[in-house]
Motif scaffolding. Structure first.
Motif: not given
Length: 287
Positions: A32, A36, A55, A256-257
């Motif tokens: 993850t 990101s 992000q 994800a970020a």
């Protein structure tokens, strides 16, 4: 040699648990984190092998995300506070009950955990909806319907209902280690009931309160089902925004970020709270 052999045997016995921990927690979190930083394009999707901080720059500069995170954490903090106010006295009363009432009420406290959170959320929507039982009762008494569903009130109420057992059980476990004769001794020496609760009982239950607050806050901040079903599309929290980014926007790197940011902020808040409460607990014990 025997010490080395015992150490090696201990690592060998721990290997299955470590493999599960790495495979089910560390590896997904690492993937993850890597995701990101990927570049995302709405025409071609995620661009593997290309990296960016865009992000995280959006998270820091966009006021929309500030609002989402602020809402998430103030709701989580309020839910935690309400669970402490309700759960600690309830745990104390439970610890002072005799058989068979203690077992009966303990089962009643734990029974909601056997029901899916989604089912409980739908149950609350039936109660709080515009045509729900509560508004029907208000209208029967001559009042006007109250908007409760898709409001912070509905989310907080349902989260307190879901999280309360996670506060009661750690506090009740701490109270099991408290000798009831210590309270009687303090009372016999002239202390009031309030002084006994503040100086004898409260210091003993602080480890349970600390554990309960960490569990409740962490689960509330990352909750998805309750905000998604009772908060609706307008009252978004971080978990619902992550869901939208993954499945609606298909912007996986952004989702994800946000998830990584939630994890890091959650850890920071929980570690700070843990250090604060533990420091005061040790100070109260004179350490």
């Amino acid at each position: 040699m025997s010490v080395l052999r015992d150490t090696g045997r201990g690592y060998l016995l721990s290997a299955p648990a470590l493999a599960l921990f790495f495979g089910l927690l560390v590896l997904p979190l690492a993937l993850t984190l890597v995701l990101s930083f990927n570049v995302f394009d709405y025409e071609v999707g995620v661009k593997g092998g290309e990296w960016t901080l865009a992000q995280y720059a959006n998270l820091v500069t966009d006021a929309y995300f500030y609002e989402i995170f602020l809402r998430t954490f103030w709701i989580s903090a309020l839910v935690t506070l309400l669970c402490v106010v309700i759960g600690v006295p309830e745990a104390y009363i439970l610890s002072r009950m005799g058989t068979p009432w203690r077992s009966i009420f303990l089962i009643l406290i734990l029974t909601p955990l056997l029901i899916s959170v989604v089912v409980r959320a739908f149950g609350w929507s039936l109660l709080l909806g515009a045509d729900g039982l509560i508004n029907q009762a208000i209208q029967a008494l001559g009042g006007r319907p109250i908007k409760m569903l898709y409001t912070p009130f509905a989310v907080i109420l349902a989260l307190v209902h879901v999280m309360l057992p996670f506060m009661i059980i750690p506090v009740w476990t701490s109270l099991q280690k408290l000798d009831a004769s210590a309270e009687q001794a303090a009372l016999s020496l002239g202390a009031t009931q309030a002084q006994v609760m503040r100086m004898v009982v409260l210091p003993q239950v602080m480890p349970g309160v600390l554990s309960g607050t960490l569990i409740v806050f962490g689960l509330s901040a990352s909750s998805f089902a309750i905000p998604g079903l009772l908060g609706g599309r307008r009252l978004k929290m971080v978990a619902t925004v992550v869901y939208d980014q993954y499945l609606s926007e298909l912007n996986w790197p952004m989702g994800a970020a946000i998830a990584v940011a939630l994890l890091l902020i959650n850890l920071l808040v929980m570690l700070s709270w843990n250090r604060l409460v533990e420091g005061r607990y040790k100070k109260s014990l004179g350490e």
